[in-house]
Design an enzyme around this catalytic site. Structure first.
Site, PDB file in Angstrom:
ATOM      1  N   SER A 159       0.831  -1.199   0.000  1.00 28.72           N
ATOM      2  CA  SER A 159       0.000   0.000   0.000  1.00 28.72           C
ATOM      3  C   SER A 159       0.874   1.262   0.000  1.00 28.72           C
ATOM      4  CB  SER A 159      -0.973  -0.035   1.185  1.00 28.72           C
ATOM      5  OG  SER A 159      -1.981   0.934   1.044  1.00 28.72           O
TER       6      SER A 159
ATOM      7  N   ASP B  32       0.386  -4.229  -4.048  1.00 27.76           N
ATOM      8  CA  ASP B  32      -0.772  -3.360  -4.275  1.00 27.76           C
ATOM      9  C   ASP B  32      -0.459  -1.920  -3.850  1.00 27.76           C
ATOM     10  OD1 ASP B  32      -3.271  -3.372  -5.491  1.00 27.76           O
ATOM     11  OD2 ASP B  32      -4.333  -3.310  -3.594  1.00 27.76           O
TER      12      ASP B  32
ATOM     13  N   HIS C 253      -7.306  -5.623  -1.055  1.00 30.22           N
ATOM     14  CA  HIS C 253      -6.060  -4.873  -0.895  1.00 30.22           C
ATOM     15  C   HIS C 253      -5.044  -5.680  -0.082  1.00 30.22           C
ATOM     16  CE1 HIS C 253      -3.655  -1.289  -0.994  1.00 30.22           C
ATOM     17  NE2 HIS C 253      -3.809  -0.977   0.282  1.00 30.22           N
TER      18      HIS C 253
END
Length: 515
Positions: free
Chosen positions: A193, A219, A305
């Site tokens: 992230s 991600d 996610h």
């Protein structure tokens, strides 16, 4: 419209659970004062954020101080994978000589994202344990905890903080190089992230005398990064090799928490890169009942996610000999339809997995020009891997086109007491090939026979001709293994190439070894 409102509800719930308050954001907007400098840790303008956010210049922030963010490093080695040496952002070179660290092994940094932090028992600890339990053990692991900058009320403040965290990690790498005589090529940085974007900032600060060996973006965060310049987001120039695993990409924050744009030399898009198996919204009710409303909503909305780092702590060889490959295709829909199952060129398929051994030694193709996108389908639970077979049905000539349903029963030389049943519809025309993707939890080895029936409700006394059925085995790192397990099946007798539509009898195709 209902879907959009639902996603906004999920997002707002997560932000509220994280302490986000729109009024606190607007009430604490920073004054533009040129650059802000921190001794030994660089000078910064206000952060660049993407146009999806209104009044972007007003909403951009400066990174908070190193003292406030309190970046802490947990250093593990093969000597002791459970008890770290703990150092802070301003560690001295003398203290680096006393660590649980083996400079003969390469080193991987692991970095978390927004509202996250390190614990031995969370995903970062799981990946650390996986890496250090590998045989042979090849890497030191340094976990980065920047909770002072990630657990904040304002996401855009955390976005700004990533630049300083990247600088701090790069500074530590420079010190390690000086103390132990290593180079930037000695290091891999992997982040999830916002941690994926931090990995890019590490690389931007280590361009000379050579780049980082490898960055793995899990991600990488999308909100605030979707259309910024390369200097403000992870991109292939940040290391000699950049890999991204993109599981929850979206055009904006309502669609996904990851970035949709391919961001590496190699960009992997499991299940299309937007929504993951096992993360369906209907499961949110169960999550809320079991874990409470705020945690349940957060888990459900962030499920796709988070799948990126779950895939990275998964060793498929512990379950079966999958040897998974990801494939290039025009889009995920074509991949899922079975249109991209052959590896005619070396870059058509590539290893999925081996992140901490195989990929540590790889480089981009010499003729690389833009991100190479690869697709793979994964399961919603352990083991995440599948066995894949591409079924190609080749028609011959002399029949009228017809829309029909095909029913196949496929049997292999492994688990021969089990048959795979497949059904799909197609408009059948002469001299065409019709693909279908089959994915199985267990291998059936070499497909030896297929029984085929074709049915339709629109025509009677119709027939078609099928020349052969090709089955491409899509797992296996060695091309010779794939070829060996990719048979062509012919009708048992020449007349069986003519298939009567709606016949109660199946037409049998068998593998004939032509070698």
């Amino acid at each position: 419209m209902k879907m959009y409102i639902f996603l906004l509800f999920f997002l707002s719930s997560i932000l509220l659970a994280s302490g986000f308050n729109l009024f606190s954001v607007l009430g604490s907007l920073p004054i533009d004062k040129g650059q802000v400098c921190y001794e030994n840790f660089g000078c910064y303008d206000k952060s660049e954020i993407s146009s999806e956010w209104p009044i972007t210049k007003k909403l951009s922030f400066y990174p908070e101080s190193p003292e406030k963010q309190n970046v802490t490093f947990y250093v593990f080695s093969c000597r002791d994978r459970f008890n770290p040496t703990i150092i802070n952002y301003n560690v001295t070179e003398d203290n680096l000589k006393k660590m649980n660290y083996n400079p003969k092994n390469r080193t991987i940094f692991i970095v978390h994202g927004f509202t996250d932090y390190y614990e031995q028992v969370n995903w970062m600890g799981n990946i650390k344990d996986y890496i250090l339990s590998m045989k042979p053990c090849l890497l030191n692991v340094i976990i980065v905890d920047w909770r002072g900058g990630s657990i904040v009320r304002n996401y855009l403040q955390a976005v700004a903080n990533t630049r300083l965290v990247g600088f701090v990690i790069a500074s530590l790498i420079k010190k390690l190089n000086k103390v132990y005589g290593t180079t930037n090529d000695h290091f891999t940085v992997m982040g999830h992230s916002l941690g994926g974007q931090i990995s890019g900032f590490v690389g931007k600060n280590l361009q000379q005398p050579e780049k980082l060996r490898l960055i793995i973006g899990l991600d990488p965060a999308g909100p605030a990064y979707s259309d910024v310049s390369d200097k403000s987001r992870l991109n292939p120039n940040d290391a000699n090799l950049v890999i991204t695993i993109q599981t929850n990409g979206g055009e904006n924050v309502a669609n996904g928490l990851g970035i949709l744009k391919p961001s590496g030399h190699y960009s992997f898009f499991p299940n299309g890169g937007e929504d993951q198996e096992g993360c369906e919204q209907a499961r949110g009710i169960t999550n809320m009942l079991l874990r409470g409303i705020s945690v349940g909503l957060s888990d459900t909305f962030a499920c796709s996610h988070r799948r990126a780092y779950q895939l990275m702590s998964f060793n498929e060889s512990n379950f079966d000999d999958f040897q998974s490959l990801a494939h290039r295709c025009d889009n995920y829909e074509d991949f899922a339809a079975g249109k991209c199952g052959e590896c005619e060129k070396p870059e058509d398929c590539i290893r999925w997995g081996g992140w901490y051994d195989y990929w540590q030694e790889q480089k981009p193709p010499k003729n690389w020009e833009k991100p190479l996108v690869y697709f793979i389908k994964t399961r919603g639970e352990l083991p995440y891997s599948y066995y894949f077979y591409q079924v190609l049905i080749k028609t011959s000539d002399k029949f009228e086109p017809i829309k029909a349903k095909l029913n196949l029963i496929m049997t292999g030389n492994v688990r021969s007491d089990y048959s795979v049943q497949i059904s799909f519809e197609a408009k059948l025309e002469p001299n065409q090939t019709y693909p279908h993707l089959v994915f199985l939890a267990k291998s059936i080895g070499l497909v030896k026979s297929i029984n085929l029936k074709i049915s339709t409700e629109t025509k009677k006394n119709a027939y078609i001709y099928i020349d052969h059925i090709k089955v491409n085995y899509m797992n296996g790192y060695d091309e010779s293994i794939r070829q060996k397990l990719s048979p062509k099946l012919k009708p048992v007798s020449e007349k069986d190439g003519k298939i009567i539509i709606n016949s109660p009898e199946a037409t049998r195709f068998e593998y004939i070894n032509e070698h």
